[in-house]
Design an enzyme around this catalytic site. Structure first.
Site, PDB file in Angstrom:
ATOM      1  N   ARG A   1       0.952  -1.224  -0.045  1.00 62.17           N
ATOM      2  CA  ARG A   1      -0.108  -0.135  -0.139  1.00 62.17           C
ATOM      3  C   ARG A   1       0.556   1.316  -0.042  1.00 62.17           C
ATOM      4  O   ARG A   1       0.460   2.382  -0.438  1.00 62.17           O
ATOM      5  CB  ARG A   1      -0.886   0.207   1.354  1.00 62.17           C
ATOM      6  CG  ARG A   1      -1.962  -0.854   1.007  1.00 62.17           C
ATOM      7  CD  ARG A   1      -2.856  -1.093   2.202  1.00 62.17           C
ATOM      8  NE  ARG A   1      -2.159  -1.462   3.565  1.00 62.17           N
ATOM      9  CZ  ARG A   1      -2.531  -1.932   4.709  1.00 62.17           C
ATOM     10  NH1 ARG A   1      -3.914  -1.319   5.030  1.00 62.17           N
ATOM     11  NH2 ARG A   1      -1.710  -2.139   5.785  1.00 62.17           N
TER      12      ARG A   1
ATOM     13  N   LYS B   1       1.680 -20.576   5.401  1.00 69.59           N
ATOM     14  CA  LYS B   1       0.930 -21.139   6.465  1.00 69.59           C
ATOM     15  C   LYS B   1       0.356 -19.975   7.520  1.00 69.59           C
ATOM     16  O   LYS B   1       1.068 -18.808   7.347  1.00 69.59           O
ATOM     17  CB  LYS B   1       1.719 -22.175   7.302  1.00 69.59           C
ATOM     18  CG  LYS B   1       2.486 -21.381   8.587  1.00 69.59           C
ATOM     19  CD  LYS B   1       2.913 -22.645   9.380  1.00 69.59           C
ATOM     20  CE  LYS B   1       3.533 -21.761  10.664  1.00 69.59           C
ATOM     21  NZ  LYS B   1       2.761 -20.925  11.348  1.00 69.59           N
TER      22      LYS B   1
ATOM     23  N   HIS C   1       8.252 -23.531   6.455  1.00 71.38           N
ATOM     24  CA  HIS C   1       9.453 -23.496   6.360  1.00 71.38           C
ATOM     25  C   HIS C   1      10.177 -24.712   7.185  1.00 71.38           C
ATOM     26  O   HIS C   1      11.646 -24.887   7.017  1.00 71.38           O
ATOM     27  CB  HIS C   1       9.804 -22.197   6.794  1.00 71.38           C
ATOM     28  CG  HIS C   1       9.804 -21.849   8.256  1.00 71.38           C
ATOM     29  ND1 HIS C   1       8.440 -21.480   8.885  1.00 71.38           N
ATOM     30  CD2 HIS C   1      10.415 -22.093   9.343  1.00 71.38           C
ATOM     31  CE1 HIS C   1       8.525 -21.293  10.130  1.00 71.38           C
ATOM     32  NE2 HIS C   1       9.899 -21.784  10.579  1.00 71.38           N
TER      33      HIS C   1
ATOM     34  N   GLU D   1       9.748 -22.450  22.398  1.00 75.52           N
ATOM     35  CA  GLU D   1      10.127 -20.885  22.298  1.00 75.52           C
ATOM     36  C   GLU D   1      10.194 -20.336  23.829  1.00 75.52           C
ATOM     37  O   GLU D   1       9.404 -20.555  24.696  1.00 75.52           O
ATOM     38  CB  GLU D   1       9.439 -20.308  21.484  1.00 75.52           C
ATOM     39  CG  GLU D   1       9.241 -20.795  20.135  1.00 75.52           C
ATOM     40  CD  GLU D   1       8.170 -19.877  19.253  1.00 75.52           C
ATOM     41  OE1 GLU D   1       8.608 -18.819  18.476  1.00 75.52           O
ATOM     42  OE2 GLU D   1       7.147 -19.842  19.334  1.00 75.52           O
TER      43      GLU D   1
ATOM     44  N   ASP E   1      -1.106 -22.958  15.382  1.00 75.49           N
ATOM     45  CA  ASP E   1      -0.116 -22.181  14.874  1.00 75.49           C
ATOM     46  C   ASP E   1       1.273 -23.286  14.512  1.00 75.49           C
ATOM     47  O   ASP E   1       1.981 -23.124  13.578  1.00 75.49           O
ATOM     48  CB  ASP E   1       0.439 -21.153  15.718  1.00 75.49           C
ATOM     49  CG  ASP E   1       1.727 -20.446  15.117  1.00 75.49           C
ATOM     50  OD1 ASP E   1       1.572 -20.008  14.043  1.00 75.49           O
ATOM     51  OD2 ASP E   1       2.572 -19.928  16.073  1.00 75.49           O
TER      52      ASP E   1
ATOM     53  N   HIS F   1       3.793 -27.846  11.286  1.00 74.82           N
ATOM     54  CA  HIS F   1       5.223 -28.320  11.714  1.00 74.82           C
ATOM     55  C   HIS F   1       5.477 -29.506  12.484  1.00 74.82           C
ATOM     56  O   HIS F   1       5.968 -30.359  11.798  1.00 74.82           O
ATOM     57  CB  HIS F   1       5.754 -27.323  12.504  1.00 74.82           C
ATOM     58  CG  HIS F   1       6.118 -25.812  11.971  1.00 74.82           C
ATOM     59  ND1 HIS F   1       6.049 -25.558  10.817  1.00 74.82           N
ATOM     60  CD2 HIS F   1       5.991 -24.656  12.687  1.00 74.82           C
ATOM     61  CE1 HIS F   1       6.394 -24.151  10.619  1.00 74.82           C
ATOM     62  NE2 HIS F   1       6.075 -23.544  11.705  1.00 74.82           N
TER      63      HIS F   1
ATOM     64  N   LYS G   1       5.187 -21.519  24.257  1.00 75.13           N
ATOM     65  CA  LYS G   1       5.967 -20.136  24.239  1.00 75.13           C
ATOM     66  C   LYS G   1       6.230 -19.750  25.688  1.00 75.13           C
ATOM     67  O   LYS G   1       5.490 -20.389  26.574  1.00 75.13           O
ATOM     68  CB  LYS G   1       5.130 -18.825  23.734  1.00 75.13           C
ATOM     69  CG  LYS G   1       5.060 -18.954  22.209  1.00 75.13           C
ATOM     70  CD  LYS G   1       4.184 -17.708  21.699  1.00 75.13           C
ATOM     71  CE  LYS G   1       4.122 -17.716  20.110  1.00 75.13           C
ATOM     72  NZ  LYS G   1       5.548 -18.023  19.242  1.00 75.13           N
TER      73      LYS G   1
END
Length: 511
Positions: free
Chosen positions: A67, A174, A204, A242, A261, A266, A364
Site C-alpha cells: 500500500r 501457513k 519453512h 520457544e 500455529d 510443523h 511459548k
C-alpha cells in the site's frame, strides 16, 4: 499445459561435483505483503543470499506490492536495510547492484483492480528489460483472509495464466485455513486459479537441513531402520519450544493459538517424516504419498481430556528478568482462552507403530528455544550386572532441528573402575563440527525450489486436510471445556502436561 524447463546450466559447474546446486531459468517474484515481518526478516535476506551465492539467474526480477506510495529507489532502500540486518552471507556491493537492478514496486490495495493492471504492465516490462520470459511466481506473504482476494485479482487480470512456453506459480504461507472447512474453502479458491502443480504451500520447517537429514538418517543407514518400529521404540516426543512470548503478534495469534500455529503444520509434518515408510524415490509425489498414508492412520485418544493439555504463560521471572503474562500482552483480551502451550498424544494404527504413542508439544515462554525429535527406545528386558549397575535410562536418538542442528545418541556405558557401574553417555553429531559449509536458511532452499518448480519439500492438499482432520476434534473439545491452565515463564508448561505423561507412565524430556 506445456511442460517448461525451469533449470539453467551453471557454466561453473563441474558435472562430477554434486554439491553444486541447480540454477533456475530467468524469472520474477512478485512479493505481496513485502513490508511485513516475514518479508523483512526472512524472505528478502534469503533472496539476497541466493543472489550472493550465484544461485539466482542473471535475469531475476523482484516486484514488491504494497500500500505504501514508494518509488523504486525507496523500495530498494527498504530491501537493503532488511538485507543488511539479516543476511547470512557477507554483504557485497557487486552482488547487491546486480540483485537490485531487477527491483520494481507496485503501489495498491489487494482489492484494487487497477493496481493489478499496473502489476501486469510491470511484468511485461521486466519480461522485456530483464528477460524473465513470462516466468513469474506470486508469493502471498499476507494474512490468510487476504489470499483468496489476491488470487481472484490475479485471475481477473489474467496474471495467473502463463504465456506459451512459460510458467506462473503461487506460494501460500501457513496457516492454510484455521480448520478443515476453511482450508477446503481456501484450496478451492486457489485451485480454481492455479493448477495443483503450480501451488506451493510453504512450511519453512521442511526446508531445514536437519529435517531433510532425518530422511537420510533413516533410509541411508542400515543400522536404524530395523529398529524403527514398535518392537523396539517405546514412544516418540516431538517438541517445538520457544523462550519468547507472542512478541507483538496479538492480531495474528489470538484466536489461533499454539496448536493451530505449530502442531497442525510443523509438528504433524515432522511426525509424518519420522514415522512414514520409505518412499520409492525422493520426489514430491512419492514423499507425499507416504506422508498421506501415515497421516490417514493417525488415531486420537478416546479420552481427549486425559491425553491432551493446554496452557497460557503467566507473569513472572524468566532468565533473571520480569516478564508479563499472556493476558497482559498488548491486544490480548483479559478473558482470552487462546492457548500458548499445547500437547497431544497421537497413535498410529499401522503394523509398524501399533502400541507406540507419539507425543507432540509446543509452547511459548518455555525453558529454552529448541525443536527436537526424540526417539525413546524400550528399556532392556534384563540387566545382568546386578543392582550395583544403577538404574539405566532408556536409550534415545535425538534429532535436533534447532538450534545446534545435529543428532545425539544416548546410551549406557561402564564407568571406569572396579565396579560394574553403568552411566548414561552421549555420542553427538553436529552440523557445525562436521561440515565446513554453513547450512542455508530454510527459505533459501524453498524459494529456489519454487523457481525450479521442484516441490518435494512442500505439503500437498491432502496432507493439509488430513492434518486438520486430526486437530479439529481436539480444538472442538478444548472449546467446550475449561480455560487453559496457567504456567510459569521459563518452565516446561502447565502441570497438566506432566500429568498427561504420568498417566502413561512416562515423563517429558527436559532438553
Amino acid at each position: 499445459m506445456n511442460q517448461v524447463s525451469t533449470q539453467a546450466v551453471n557454466p561453473l559447474r563441474d558435472p562430477a561435483d554434486r554439491r553444486l546446486p541447480r540454477i533456475a531459468n530467468p524469472c520474477g517474484l512478485v512479493l505481496f505483503g513485502v513490508t511485513g515481518d516475514l518479508a523483512r526478516g526472512k524472505l528478502l535476506p534469503a533472496l539476497y543470499d541466493l543472489a550472493n551465492q550465484g544461485l539466482l539467474p542473471v535475469g531475476f526480477a523482484l516486484i514488491g506490492f504494497a500500500r505504501r506510495d514508494w518509488t523504486v529507489d525507496q523500495f530498494s532502500d527498504f530491501v537493503e536495510k532488511s538485507v543488511r540486518a539479516r543476511c547470512r552471507t557477507p554483504f557485497r556491493e557487486t552482488s547487491w547492484r546486480q540483485f537490485s537492478s531487477g527491483f520494481r514496486f507496485v503501489q495498491g490495495e489487494f482489492s484494487d483492480a487497477e493496481a493489478f493492471g499496473r502489476l501486469a504492465e510491470t511484468l511485461r516490462d521486466v519480461d522485456e528489460t530483464q528477460g524473465t520470459g513470462g516466468n513469474h511466481a506470486f508469493y502471498l506473504s499476507v494474512p490468510p483472509s487476504a489470499s483468496p482476494v489476491v488470487c481472484e485479482q490475479l485471475a481477473a487480470s489474467h496474471l495467473a495464466t502463463p504465456p506459451e512456453g512459460s510458467w506462473r506459480r503461487v506460494v501460500v504461507e501457513k496457516p492454510f485455513g484455521h480448520d478443515l472447512e476453511s482450508a477446503i474453502a481456501l484450496e478451492s479458491v486457489v485451485g480454481q486459479v492455479f493448477p495443483q502443480e503450480s501451488i506451493f504451500r510453504i512450511d519453512h520447517y521442511l526446508g531445514k537441513e536437519t529435517v531433510q537429514n532425518l530422511l537420510a538418517l533413516r533410509f541411508a543407514n542400515e543400522m536404524f531402520e530395523p529398529l524403527w518400529n514398535s518392537h523396539h521404540i517405546d514412544h516418540v516426543q516431538i517438541t517445538m519450544a520457544e523462550d519468547i512470548g507472542i512478541a507483538g503478534r496479538a492480531g495474528y495469534y489470538d484466536g489461533i493459538g499454539a496448536a493451530r500455529d505449530v502442531i497442525q503444520n510443523h509438528l504433524l509434518q515432522l511426525m509424518a517424516l519420522t514415522a512414514m515408510d520409505e518412499p520409492i524415490a525422493f520426489n514430491a509425489s512419492d514423499l507425499s504419498r507416504e506422508k498421506e498414508k501415515l497421516l490417514s492412520a493417525v488415531v486420537l485418544p478416546r479420552e481427549l481430556g486425559l491425553h491432551t493439555a493446554r496452557g497460557q504463560y503467566a507473569a513472572g521471572n524468566q532468565a533473571g528478568r520480569s516478564v508479563i503474562g499472556f493476558h497482559d500482552e498488548d491486544g490480548i483480551a483479559p478473558d482470552s482462552v487462546t492457548e500458548t502451550f499445547a500437547a497431544i498424544r497421537l497413535d498410529i494404527d499401522t503394523r509398524r507403530w501399533a502400541g507406540t504413542p507419539f507425543y507432540l508439544r509446543t509452547g511459548k515462554r518455555l525453558g529454552r528455544r529448541v525443536t527436537e525429535i526424540a526417539i525413546v527406545f524400550k528399556t532392556v528386558p534384563h540387566v545382568p550386572f546386578g543392582p550395583a549397575s544403577g538404574v539405566l535410562a532408556p536409550n534415545a536418538l535425538v534429532v535436533r532441528v534447532q538450534p545446534d542442528e545435529g543428532v545425539r545418541l544416548r546410551f549406557g556405558a561402564k564407568v571406569p573402575g572396579t565396579a560394574m557401574e553403568i552411566r548414561e553417555v552421549s555420542m553427538d553429531f553436529g552440523y557445525g563440527n562436521s561440515f565446513t559449509q554453513a547450512s542455508p536458511e530454510a527459505y533459501e532452499r524453498l524459494l529456489l525450489d519454487v523457481f525450479l518448480g521442484d516441490p518435494p519439500l512442500f505439503p500437498r492438499r491432502p496432507e493439509v486436510e488430513l492434518s486438520w482432520k486430526i486437530l479439529d476434534p481436539v480444538e472442538e473439545y478444548w472449546a467446550s471445556h475449561e480455560a487453559p491452565e496457567p504456567y510459569a515463564p521459563g518452565s516446561w508448561g502447565p502441570a497438566g502436561a506432566d500429568q498427561m505423561m504420568a498417566r502413561d507412565g512416562r515423563t517429558w524430556r527436559r532438553p
